[in-house]
Write a protein that holds these residues in place. Structure first.
Motif, short mmCIF file in Angstrom:
data_model
loop_
_atom_site.label_atom_id
_atom_site.label_comp_id
_atom_site.label_asym_id
_atom_site.label_seq_id
_atom_site.Cartn_x
_atom_site.Cartn_y
_atom_site.Cartn_z
N SER A 1 0.81 -1.23 0.00
CA SER A 1 0.00 0.00 0.00
C SER A 1 0.84 1.27 0.00
O SER A 1 0.77 2.08 0.93
CB SER A 1 -0.94 -0.04 1.20
N PHE A 2 1.62 1.38 -1.04
CA PHE A 2 2.46 2.57 -1.24
C PHE A 2 2.44 2.88 -2.73
O PHE A 2 2.11 2.00 -3.54
CB PHE A 2 3.90 2.29 -0.76
N PRO A 3 2.80 4.10 -3.11
CA PRO A 3 2.75 4.43 -4.54
C PRO A 3 3.78 3.62 -5.34
O PRO A 3 4.97 3.68 -5.05
CB PRO A 3 3.10 5.92 -4.58
N ASN B 1 -2.49 -2.62 -4.89
CA ASN B 1 -2.63 -1.57 -3.90
C ASN B 1 -3.86 -1.91 -3.05
O ASN B 1 -4.82 -2.51 -3.55
CB ASN B 1 -2.81 -0.22 -4.60
N ASP B 2 -3.85 -1.50 -1.78
CA ASP B 2 -4.98 -1.87 -0.91
C ASP B 2 -6.32 -1.31 -1.40
O ASP B 2 -7.37 -1.91 -1.20
CB ASP B 2 -4.73 -1.47 0.56
N THR B 3 -6.27 -0.17 -2.08
CA THR B 3 -7.53 0.40 -2.58
C THR B 3 -8.10 -0.45 -3.71
O THR B 3 -9.32 -0.63 -3.81
CB THR B 3 -7.29 1.83 -3.11
N ILE C 1 -9.55 3.84 0.96
CA ILE C 1 -9.04 3.55 2.31
C ILE C 1 -8.97 4.85 3.10
O ILE C 1 -8.42 5.86 2.62
CB ILE C 1 -7.61 2.93 2.24
N THR D 1 5.58 6.26 1.98
CA THR D 1 4.65 7.16 2.69
C THR D 1 4.46 6.60 4.10
O THR D 1 5.10 5.61 4.46
CB THR D 1 3.28 7.23 1.98
N LYS D 2 3.59 7.22 4.87
CA LYS D 2 3.17 6.74 6.19
C LYS D 2 4.34 6.45 7.14
O LYS D 2 4.31 5.48 7.90
CB LYS D 2 2.29 5.49 6.05
N GLU E 1 -3.21 13.61 2.40
CA GLU E 1 -3.21 12.52 3.38
C GLU E 1 -2.92 13.05 4.78
O GLU E 1 -3.49 12.59 5.78
CB GLU E 1 -2.15 11.49 2.98
N GLU F 1 -3.73 7.48 -5.99
CA GLU F 1 -2.75 8.00 -5.01
C GLU F 1 -3.16 9.42 -4.60
O GLU F 1 -2.37 10.36 -4.63
CB GLU F 1 -1.32 7.96 -5.58
N GLN G 1 2.35 14.10 0.14
CA GLN G 1 1.16 13.52 0.80
C GLN G 1 0.41 14.59 1.62
O GLN G 1 -0.01 14.34 2.74
CB GLN G 1 1.57 12.34 1.70
N GLY H 1 -3.28 5.55 6.25
CA GLY H 1 -3.12 6.44 5.10
C GLY H 1 -4.47 6.58 4.40
O GLY H 1 -5.47 5.99 4.84
N THR H 2 -4.49 7.31 3.31
CA THR H 2 -5.74 7.38 2.54
C THR H 2 -5.44 7.36 1.05
O THR H 2 -4.39 7.84 0.60
CB THR H 2 -6.57 8.63 2.90
N ASN H 3 -6.38 6.77 0.30
CA ASN H 3 -6.20 6.64 -1.14
C ASN H 3 -7.47 6.06 -1.73
O ASN H 3 -8.35 5.58 -1.00
CB ASN H 3 -5.01 5.70 -1.41
C1 BGC Z 1 -0.34 5.12 0.08
C2 BGC Z 1 -1.37 4.42 -0.76
C3 BGC Z 1 -2.28 3.59 0.10
C4 BGC Z 1 -2.86 4.43 1.21
C5 BGC Z 1 -3.78 3.65 2.13
C6 BGC Z 1 -1.01 5.86 1.21
O1 BGC Z 1 -0.03 6.39 2.06
O2 BGC Z 1 0.41 6.02 -0.69
O3 BGC Z 1 -0.76 3.63 -1.73
O4 BGC Z 1 -3.29 3.06 -0.69
O5 BGC Z 1 -1.83 4.99 1.98
O6 BGC Z 1 -3.13 2.62 2.73
#
Ligand code: BGC
Length: 692
Positions: free
Chosen positions: A300-302, A352-354, A376, A317-318, A445, A412, A442, A380-382
């Motif tokens: 779950s990252f770009p 990706n989780d989304t 999500i 991220t996060k 986010e 993203e 971000q 994080g959010t996406n």
């Molecule tokens: C990430 C996304 C992910 C989201 C939710 C973000 O920080 O960049 O890829 O979907 O968090 O987990």
């Protein structure tokens, strides 16, 4: 009256004692020998000795009492000066009720005459106070208005009006289309190569792992083919040091190890038979495709996706920060570590989780409405949504199924408006960003997701506490407290530490609607070590938390609203429901988060109340795991017969080739031989020297 009681005799000062001078106690010996001597001397009791020992005992008790009494006196004096100070302020508080049980020594009733000095007599010294407060609490002037004003000053800065919602939606749509046209824009709009969503009939057993933010989950999912599934999982917190590890290997080796532990625990049969085959060298005989687990990797990252199981990390991220990983294929990194452990697992899909959430929601919903967006709102959010391929103007590398004319796009959106065209930041948002591992990134986010909301609240609260005008957590009204229930913030409170305030307390604040805010006050004490907060303190904290949470929800509505508009479904008479799958701690645990989103959606001009009524936001629990399994299934279906084993063999060959050449054991390595000779010569020289 007191002098006549036995207790009064015990607390008499040494100078007031009526005992004879011989009754003075001997110094207490500390060593065991001295103790024996003194015991011998007192071993044959006489009336005089008995009297002297009793007197000594009384004196010791008196001294102890005196010390305790002194300490209490000091505390009372501190309290007294505090009260004298606070009584000089002008406004009046109604702070009289507490959620804590009232002090048992504060029974309601007529005031009792007391020998205790009054606080307004600065010369009075209270030598012998009653062990309980003996006057009724009086209302002490307070600066409550100042607290209310200060709270309003902070809350106002998080205001996000309907006009703001609309302006942000327009900007969001603009940045979405920029992202579809070219790379390097704030909304990355990443093509995922997923061109269809499941319909609920899919079947099979798959593995999925989910590296999301706070935790790492390993699951196996049995898709039953009837919109239902069975999921088994292990979850571990990701050690903080691995989030900022020096090398990718450290993190990915940890992940592979967790997969091994999971297989041993939950799929022992398959795991053991695989180990057995390896040990008996029977690989060629029994190593069939069916025995290998296909694994969907929710990362779950770009990621710049290059294929269904290939993708390069764009940025962390996060709170993660392992520069070594950026630009590398994360599937290959995981597969390498899996192979080092010889696990029967093939990373088949990168998700990706989304995207997983969108898939899972589509799999589980049995109605005719397919979901258009998976989102999500957690650490994080996406969001990921279904886009028409014709709208994706930038080049999509590699092959994909063109039959549906659609592709899931990972927006993203956490990076929406990094450039600050519309997003306005409070001083606390700015501070948070400055002190984060990725300043300037971000930005959306950082206003919306669970990882950051607590930190924003912490910074705003701390600011209020530092303000001389504010009375937050300053115990300006102790009228109903004795010294033991004075409001104070412990030095080790999370309030004083970056990330020390867990966003979970915001849910408690939002959910507590009791008149005394007793749950919240208890939580402040338990989790933040803010002891005995007053009702007004809790009210102020609740208001600021609510403002931070409300802004987050309304910003979430901006992203959802823009995607609903982009989908073109609002004005489609055939679509009576626009379904959206969501997951994450905020939507799951923050009270009224979804209601606040809905309210803001209705304020968007293109949506209105009617449009908002069509939008159904449903939680897709465990979406990322199930979604990853579904995509692993799609990937497996795309494989041509034999593909899988061919790829596997290629991988093994690649690994063998990358191993350093091993020297032939039968020949002596010259370096070792020379080293050995020199070593022997040195020992001989030493021995010879010693002998001479
Ligand atoms: C990430 C996304 C992910 C989201 C939710 C973000 O920080 O960049 O890829 O979907 O968090 O987990």
């Amino acid at each position: 009256m007191l002098e006549e009681s036995g207790i009064a005799a015990a607390v008499r000062l040494p100078g007031q004692t009526k005992s004879s001078p011989e009754a003075q106690p001997k110094p207490v010996a500390s060593s065991s020998t001295a103790f024996r001597t003194s015991r011998n001397r007192w071993s044959s009791p006489s009336p005089l000795r008995s009297f002297l020992s009793a007197a000594a005992l009384v004196l010791v008790v008196a001294l102890v009492q005196l010390i305790l009494h002194d300490a209490k006196l000091q505390r009372l004096q501190v309290l007294r000066s505090h009260l004298i100070h606070s009584s000089s302020s002008s406004s009046v508080s109604s702070r009289s009720s507490f959620f804590f049980p009232l002090h048992p020594h504060f029974p309601p009733g007529p005031p009792i005459a007391s020998p205790v000095a009054h606080f307004d007599d600065p010369d009075a010294v209270c030598l012998n106070p009653a062990s309980f407060p003996s006057t009724q609490p009086t209302s002490i002037p307070l600066t409550t208005m100042a607290l209310a004003d200060d709270t309003k000053r902070v809350v106002d800065q998080f205001e996000f009006t309907d006009a703001d919602v609309n302006a942000h939606v327009q900007e969001f749509l603009k940045q979405m289309n920029e992202g579809l046209a070219k790379d390097g824009t704030s909304l990355s709009q990443i093509p995922t190569y997923v061109t269809a969503v499941p319909n609920g009939t899919e079947k099979g057993l798959y593995l999925a792992v989910d590296l999301g933010g706070t935790n790492f989950r390993v699951c196996s999912i049995m898709l039953n083919g009837d919109h239902t599934f069975n999921l088994t999982y292990n979850k571990v917190a990701i050690p903080k040091e691995l989030m900022v590890a020096k090398t990718s290997e450290e993190l990915f080796a940890f992940l592979a190890k967790q997969i091994e532990l999971f297989l041993r625990e939950h799929h022992a049969d398959r795991f053991e038979s695989h180990v057995h085959r390896r040990h008996t060298g029977s690989d060629r005989r029994g190593y069939t495709e069916e025995q290998i687990f296909r694994l969907g990797f929710t990362f779950s990252f770009p990621v710049q996706q290059l294929g269904i199981n290939k993708g390069k990390l764009m940025r962390w991220t996060k709170g993660f920060d392992i520069p070594d990983t950026v630009g590398k294929d994360v599937c290959a990194l995981l597969q390498n570590e899996i192979d080092k452990l010889h696990l029967p697992v093939k990373v088949a899909a990168l998700v990706n989780d989304t995207v997983g959430t969108l898939m899972a929601r589509s799999y589980t919903s049995s109605g005719k409405h397919r979901s258009i967006l998976g989102a999500i709102f957690g650490t994080g959010t996406n969001g990921a949504y279904i886009e028409k391929v014709e709208n994706i103007k930038k080049k999509i590398e590699g092959e994909y199924d063109t039959s549906t004319g659609e592709m899931v796009i990972n927006t993203e959106w956490g990076s929406f408006d990094n450039q600050g065209n519309v997003l306005h930041s409070t001083p606390w948002d700015k501070q948070l960003d400055r002190e984060s591992v990725n300043p300037g990134f971000q930005m959306f986010e950082k206003c919306v997701s669970g990882m950051f909301l607590g930190e924003i609240l912490r910074l705003a609260t701390l600011d209020m506490m530092k303000s001389p005008e504010s009375t937050l957590f300053k115990d300006t009204n102790s009228s109903t407290n004795d010294w033991a229930t004075t409001t104070n913030v412990a030095a080790h409170s999370g309030l004083h530490r970056q990330w020390g305030l867990d966003s979970a307390i915001m849910s408690v604040a939002a959910a507590d609607n009791t008149p005394e805010l007793s749950t919240l006050r208890q939580e402040l004490e338990n989790t933040l070590h803010i002891y005995n907060p007053s009702l007004e303190d809790a009210q102020a904290f609740k208001s600021v938390a609510a403002a931070v949470g409300r802004r987050a929800a309304r910003l979430s509505a901006v992203a959802i609203g823009a995607i609903v508009i982009q989908s073109g479904k609002l004005n489609d008479p055939k679509e009576d429901i626009i379904d959206i799958g969501v997951d994450g701690s905020l939507v799951e645990h923050y009270p009224f988060f979804r209601d606040m989103i809905h309210e803001a959606l209705a304020a968007v001009t293109e949506i209105g109340t009617q449009g908002a009524d069509k939008i159904r936001i449903g939680v897709a629990k465990d979406g990322s795991g199930v979604g990853a399994a579904l995509i692993a299934l799609v990937a497996a279906k795309m494989e041509k017969p034999g593909d899988f084993m061919r790829e596997m063999r290629k991988d093994i060959k690649r690994q063998l080739d990358s191993l350093p050449a091993v020297a032939d054991d039968s020949r002596i390595n010259p370096a070792v031989a020379i080293g050995g000779v020199i070593g022997l010569a040195a020992i001989a020289a030493l021995w010879w020297n010693k002998k001479r």
